[in-house]
Every structure is written in C-alpha cells, then in structure tokens.
Design a protein around this motif. Sequence first.
Motif, PDB file in Angstrom:
ATOM      1  N   ALA A 129      46.359  29.948  29.555  1.00  0.00           N
ATOM      2  CA  ALA A 129      45.762  31.274  29.708  1.00  0.00           C
ATOM      3  C   ALA A 129      46.543  32.025  30.775  1.00  0.00           C
ATOM      4  O   ALA A 129      47.152  31.422  31.658  1.00  0.00           O
ATOM      5  N   CYS A 130      46.530  33.342  30.686  1.00  0.00           N
ATOM      6  CA  CYS A 130      47.369  34.173  31.549  1.00  0.00           C
ATOM      7  C   CYS A 130      46.513  35.166  32.326  1.00  0.00           C
ATOM      8  O   CYS A 130      45.806  35.994  31.723  1.00  0.00           O
ATOM      9  N   THR A 131      46.566  35.110  33.646  1.00  0.00           N
ATOM     10  CA  THR A 131      45.764  36.031  34.448  1.00  0.00           C
ATOM     11  C   THR A 131      46.308  37.456  34.426  1.00  0.00           C
ATOM     12  O   THR A 131      45.581  38.389  34.755  1.00  0.00           O
ATOM     13  N   VAL A 132      47.572  37.639  34.020  1.00  0.00           N
ATOM     14  CA  VAL A 132      48.062  39.014  33.824  1.00  0.00           C
ATOM     15  C   VAL A 132      47.353  39.638  32.628  1.00  0.00           C
ATOM     16  O   VAL A 132      46.807  40.752  32.714  1.00  0.00           O
ATOM     17  N   LEU A 133      47.362  38.933  31.491  1.00  0.00           N
ATOM     18  CA  LEU A 133      46.713  39.464  30.289  1.00  0.00           C
ATOM     19  C   LEU A 133      45.216  39.671  30.507  1.00  0.00           C
ATOM     20  O   LEU A 133      44.645  40.685  30.089  1.00  0.00           O
ATOM     21  N   LEU A 134      44.575  38.722  31.161  1.00  0.00           N
ATOM     22  CA  LEU A 134      43.138  38.839  31.414  1.00  0.00           C
ATOM     23  C   LEU A 134      42.843  40.011  32.345  1.00  0.00           C
ATOM     24  O   LEU A 134      41.885  40.764  32.121  1.00  0.00           O
ATOM     25  N   HIS A 171      37.868  27.858  29.546  1.00  0.00           N
ATOM     26  CA  HIS A 171      39.240  28.150  29.142  1.00  0.00           C
ATOM     27  C   HIS A 171      39.364  28.656  27.696  1.00  0.00           C
ATOM     28  O   HIS A 171      40.114  29.614  27.445  1.00  0.00           O
ATOM     29  N   PRO A 172      38.657  28.070  26.716  1.00  0.00           N
ATOM     30  CA  PRO A 172      38.787  28.596  25.349  1.00  0.00           C
ATOM     31  C   PRO A 172      38.382  30.067  25.231  1.00  0.00           C
ATOM     32  O   PRO A 172      38.985  30.810  24.446  1.00  0.00           O
ATOM     33  N   LEU A 173      37.393  30.472  26.013  1.00  0.00           N
ATOM     34  CA  LEU A 173      37.003  31.883  25.992  1.00  0.00           C
ATOM     35  C   LEU A 173      38.092  32.750  26.606  1.00  0.00           C
ATOM     36  O   LEU A 173      38.384  33.846  26.103  1.00  0.00           O
ATOM     37  N   LEU A 174      38.717  32.278  27.677  1.00  0.00           N
ATOM     38  CA  LEU A 174      39.822  33.031  28.286  1.00  0.00           C
ATOM     39  C   LEU A 174      40.951  33.223  27.284  1.00  0.00           C
ATOM     40  O   LEU A 174      41.535  34.306  27.194  1.00  0.00           O
ATOM     41  N   MET A 175      41.255  32.190  26.517  1.00  0.00           N
ATOM     42  CA  MET A 175      42.294  32.297  25.492  1.00  0.00           C
ATOM     43  C   MET A 175      41.927  33.326  24.431  1.00  0.00           C
ATOM     44  O   MET A 175      42.777  34.097  23.971  1.00  0.00           O
ATOM     45  N   ALA A 214      48.283  30.444  34.398  1.00  0.00           N
ATOM     46  CA  ALA A 214      49.324  30.932  35.298  1.00  0.00           C
ATOM     47  C   ALA A 214      49.302  32.446  35.278  1.00  0.00           C
ATOM     48  O   ALA A 214      48.762  33.068  34.352  1.00  0.00           O
ATOM     49  N   HIS A 215      49.885  33.040  36.310  1.00  0.00           N
ATOM     50  CA  HIS A 215      50.048  34.492  36.335  1.00  0.00           C
ATOM     51  C   HIS A 215      51.400  34.799  35.705  1.00  0.00           C
ATOM     52  O   HIS A 215      52.432  34.321  36.185  1.00  0.00           O
ATOM     53  N   ASN A 216      51.384  35.573  34.614  1.00  0.00           N
ATOM     54  CA  ASN A 216      52.559  35.735  33.751  1.00  0.00           C
ATOM     55  C   ASN A 216      52.895  34.379  33.140  1.00  0.00           C
ATOM     56  O   ASN A 216      53.969  33.808  33.346  1.00  0.00           O
ATOM     57  N   ALA A 217      51.939  33.868  32.381  1.00  0.00           N
ATOM     58  CA  ALA A 217      51.987  32.485  31.906  1.00  0.00           C
ATOM     59  C   ALA A 217      53.176  32.191  31.006  1.00  0.00           C
ATOM     60  O   ALA A 217      53.628  31.039  30.957  1.00  0.00           O
ATOM     61  N   HIS A 226      49.508  45.053  37.570  1.00  0.00           N
ATOM     62  CA  HIS A 226      48.787  43.792  37.459  1.00  0.00           C
ATOM     63  C   HIS A 226      49.616  42.622  37.972  1.00  0.00           C
ATOM     64  O   HIS A 226      49.418  41.480  37.572  1.00  0.00           O
ATOM     65  N   SER A 227      50.550  42.932  38.879  1.00  0.00           N
ATOM     66  CA  SER A 227      51.278  41.870  39.561  1.00  0.00           C
ATOM     67  C   SER A 227      50.291  41.061  40.399  1.00  0.00           C
ATOM     68  O   SER A 227      49.184  41.515  40.712  1.00  0.00           O
ATOM     69  N   LEU A 228      50.702  39.872  40.776  1.00  0.00           N
ATOM     70  CA  LEU A 228      49.802  39.019  41.551  1.00  0.00           C
ATOM     71  C   LEU A 228      49.451  39.659  42.889  1.00  0.00           C
ATOM     72  O   LEU A 228      48.289  39.638  43.308  1.00  0.00           O
TER      73      LEU A 228
END
Length: 205
Positions: A114-119, A179-183, A88-91, A130-132
Amino acid sequence: MTRIAVIDFETTGLSPAMGDRATEIAIVMLEGGEVVERFQSLMNAGVRISSFIESFTGISNDMVAAAPPAAEVMAAASRFVGDAPMVAHNASFDRRYWTAELARLDLRAPQPFACTVLLSRRLYPEVRSHSLGAMAAFHRLPSAGRAHRALADAEVTAALLARIQTDLCKRFDLPEALHPLLMKIQSSPKHAMAGAIEKYLAAAR
C-alpha cells in the motif's frame, strides 16, 4: 491483530533496472497502529555512491564500506517481514528495490504494497504536495531524525499511516482500516472512494 511492515530504502539512484542498489533499509512493524518492532541497517552492495546522493542522504562510501553485505542484510529483512503486508511512501520505488534485492538471493517478495502517497491524495486532496515532508507538516507529525535516512523516513511514514487509518475510521465510521482496505482505496478514483469502501465492507460480511 494484523501486522503491517512500513519500509523505506536509501539507494544509489532511482532504479535497480539501471544498476542502482540499496544502501540502507529500515522497516517499522505496526500492530494496531502502534510500533512494535524495528529493523534498520546500512548495507554494502559494492556500488559506489555519487557525491550528489551522498549529500542527499548523508550516507557516504566509507559508511557503506563498513556495513554488512547487502545479501546478509536483505536475508535478515526478509525474515523480519515474514508474510506481513507492506506500506511505503511512494511505494512503487521501494517495491522495486525490495523485489530486486530479494531476487538476487532467489527470495520471493509476495507482499502487497500500500502507498501512503496514493492514500493521502485521496484523503487529503486539499494539500498541494503529498511528499512525506509536506504530509508530516500538514499533520504535525513528530520528526524522527534526518530526512532521507531510512529509519527516520520509515518512522514518519508509519506515523502518517496510523493517522490515515484513524481518519478513515472516523470519516467512514469503520471499526478498523486494515491493509486490504487500504489497497482497495488507493486503486479507486477519489470520487469513488466511498463506494469502494462500501463494496469492500459488503464483501467482508
């Protein structure tokens, strides 16, 4: 291929701990970077929507009154996701609602988020916001409809995630970015991202 469930909630407020509830959910299922399934529904949790939230999301009390009960929608959403890991974005926001709404049904919510903001902060530090919306503009991602509606935001988040995965593979010569790498990346400091990827790959061998 490993599926990833990209989720977005619209809600009556900021925190289920304060009595706020979900009003809409959307989940976009990605497989190999491509959308393969979608789930979307308004839901009636019996909580009134303020005029501010209505103007922000476009979701009215009349719309929610005609929607299926929250319990019915969340049970279906849980079946749809299954064991797929989530993004999610801002998971932290969406994870709170996912967990809280499922807990009302005595359903577990074990999926890692996983969070697309953090990534995005780690991969694109040059971007001021880094807002959507800002990330969609930066990458020229296609619009999926009105912002702050669940399906539109989930679609854009899914497109952002696919771009992040592509850029990770190109930048670090990876065969795939699961996904594990994203985490692993999102929990690492920006300066240590390359080292975190090396450790992840070494452990996976």
